[in-house]
Design an enzyme around this catalytic site. Structure first.
Site, PDB file in Angstrom:
ATOM      1  N   SER A  50       0.307  -0.016  -4.551  1.00 33.86           N
ATOM      2  CA  SER A  50      -0.559   0.810  -3.716  1.00 33.86           C
ATOM      3  C   SER A  50      -1.409   1.752  -4.569  1.00 33.86           C
ATOM      4  O   SER A  50      -2.199   1.281  -5.382  1.00 33.86           O
ATOM      5  CB  SER A  50       0.304   1.560  -2.702  1.00 33.86           C
ATOM      6  OG  SER A  50      -0.479   2.127  -1.670  1.00 33.86           O
ATOM      7  N   ASP A 137       1.548  -6.601   5.663  1.00 31.15           N
ATOM      8  CA  ASP A 137       1.033  -5.353   5.101  1.00 31.15           C
ATOM      9  C   ASP A 137      -0.218  -4.935   5.865  1.00 31.15           C
ATOM     10  O   ASP A 137      -1.278  -5.564   5.745  1.00 31.15           O
ATOM     11  CB  ASP A 137       0.703  -5.554   3.624  1.00 31.15           C
ATOM     12  CG  ASP A 137       0.296  -4.276   2.918  1.00 31.15           C
ATOM     13  OD1 ASP A 137      -0.031  -3.289   3.609  1.00 31.15           O
ATOM     14  OD2 ASP A 137       0.307  -4.259   1.671  1.00 31.15           O
ATOM     15  N   HIS A 169       4.138  -3.247   3.371  1.00 37.61           N
ATOM     16  CA  HIS A 169       3.523  -2.543   2.249  1.00 37.61           C
ATOM     17  C   HIS A 169       4.632  -1.986   1.365  1.00 37.61           C
ATOM     18  O   HIS A 169       5.245  -0.951   1.688  1.00 37.61           O
ATOM     19  CB  HIS A 169       2.639  -1.417   2.777  1.00 37.61           C
ATOM     20  CG  HIS A 169       1.801  -0.756   1.737  1.00 37.61           C
ATOM     21  ND1 HIS A 169       0.743  -1.391   1.119  1.00 37.61           N
ATOM     22  CD2 HIS A 169       1.861   0.498   1.200  1.00 37.61           C
ATOM     23  CE1 HIS A 169       0.187  -0.569   0.256  1.00 37.61           C
ATOM     24  NE2 HIS A 169       0.847   0.581   0.275  1.00 37.61           N
TER      25      HIS A 169
END
Length: 405
Positions: A50, A137, A169
């Site tokens: 991320s 995600d 995610h």
């Protein structure tokens, strides 16, 4: 923060019917206070999730002379956010706003390389890159990560892209405590396979199986202030302490690779403790593959309440360039482990605001006029009426690309 003493002996397979993977029963060792020592480091790689994935890409691009390859879970293309939080949220996580194309970002990278703001783009040709995006995600839209794959391929990198696993995610590991489709703290999921092994095999060419015994290395807890520009990690939204896992074979002088691993938002040590270090499945591979793992830590500050790495400019407009403060801090850590000097940062000063009438902006090519209105060159941000009475403030973030101050 108390370090967990044991892991489950096995984790049930979930998602896509993948086979179970035998996992280690060892936990990450308790950290010991120390400093980053020099080891016999042969090559350096970077990985992240991320915001850490975005920063991993920034490090790889800005310091491609240092980082041989990158493994990235759920992020977008280089400098997608363009120093703008709204763009980051709506174009580089969701797709509700237009974003710069991979071709535009590739040209921006070349322009910055020509100016010395990032390393030569030619370094990325042949560089191994491993990418992962889960089908569950919803934090980073898949087209955004598809752009990252296109960006790297167009610049000649050797890309492997796993976009078919039903993960939420998260970092995905056989040691993950969360179910495959989850998007919840501490953001380490188990999907039944071993994407960490796939990542390392692609980056290194091949790997030995991970250790299933107690880890033999040490986890060093070190002061990040020593590496932050200006001597203050907090000033650049980095935690006071970072961590490095050093296998015994590396302590004894063997030639070892170095992997820099960057957590995501809400995943820093001060919030989730050692969860990523414990469950990432990197230390187990480190023991059997002579690999040091460096775990730098971000933290919160004004403009960064989630403890993200700087991928949209909350701390510095230079966040994606060699002179970016967080990039400099991490590269200094790498230099301490590798030995030798730290690659010098660029001396390019931060972009300055230019205040002028919209008419004067267009004459100077900082903006253009269309149907009586004025727009910033490159970013196309609206500035208002095109005349000598309407004033705007602009700054240049890359050649020919202007944004409002």
């Amino acid at each position: 923060m108390t370090v967990r003493q044991a892991l489950l002996a096995a984790v049930a397979a979930v998602g896509l019917g993948a086979a179970s993977v035998a996992v280690a029963t060892s936990a990450v060792p308790p950290p010991s206070q120390g400093t980053l020592q020099q080891y016999n480091v042969s090559s350096t790689y970077v990985s992240g999730l991320s915001s850490g994935g975005y920063l991993a890409n920034q490090l790889h691009v800005a310091y491609s002379s240092v980082f041989r390859g990158a493994g990235i879970f759920s992020a977008g293309a280089y400098d997608c956010a363009q120093d703008n939080l709204s763009t980051a949220l709506n174009a580089c996580m969701n797709t509700t706003s237009p974003r710069r194309t991979p071709a535009q970002l590739e040209q921006e990278t070349r322009d910055r390389a020509s100016a010395g703001a990032v390393d030569p783009v030619a370094n990325l040709a042949g560089s191994p890159v491993w990418l992962f995006h889960g089908t569950s995600d919803s934090t980073i839209a898949q087209p955004v990560m598809d752009d990252l794959a296109t960006y790297y391929r167009d610049l000649g990198a050797t890309v492997a892209y796993d976009s078919g696993t039903a993960s939420g995610h998260a970092w995905v590991s056989p040691l993950g405590k969360n179910p495959c489709s989850a998007t919840t703290s501490p953001y380490v999921n188990n999907c039944g396979g071993d994407p960490v092994g796939d990542m390392l095999a692609h980056l290194f060419g091949s790997v030995h199986p991970p250790s299933s015994a107690a880890l033999t290395g040490k986890l060093v807890q070190f002061d990040q202030n020593a590496y932050a520009p200006g001597g203050s990690a907090a000033a650049i939204s980095m935690g006071g302490d970072g961590f490095a896992y050093v296998p015994k074979t590396c302590q004894d002088g063997a030639s070892c690779r170095l992997m820099v691993t960057l957590h995501g938002c809400y995943q820093y040590f001060g919030l989730v403790g050692n969860a990523l270090m414990d469950q990432a499945y990197l230390n187990e591979y480190a023991d059997t593959n002579a690999m040091i793992v460096l775990y730098p830590q971000a933290t919160t500050m004004s403009g960064n309440p989630r403890g993200c790495w700087d991928w949209w400019g909350y701390q510095s407009a230079q966040y994606a360039q060699r002179s970016g403060p967080q990039l400099q801090a991490i590269v200094r850590m790498v230099a301490a482990l590798r030995g030798g000097s730290t690659p010098p940062p660029t001396t390019t000063p931060p972009p300055q605001c230019v205040t002028a009438s919209n008419y004067d902006h267009t004459v100077a090519l900082r903006a253009y006029a269309l149907w009586g209105l004025t727009y910033a060159a490159g970013s196309n941000q609206p500035l208002g009426l095109w005349n000598i009475a309407t004033f705007s403030s602009l700054r240049q973030t890359s050649p020919g690309y202007w944004v409002t101050c």
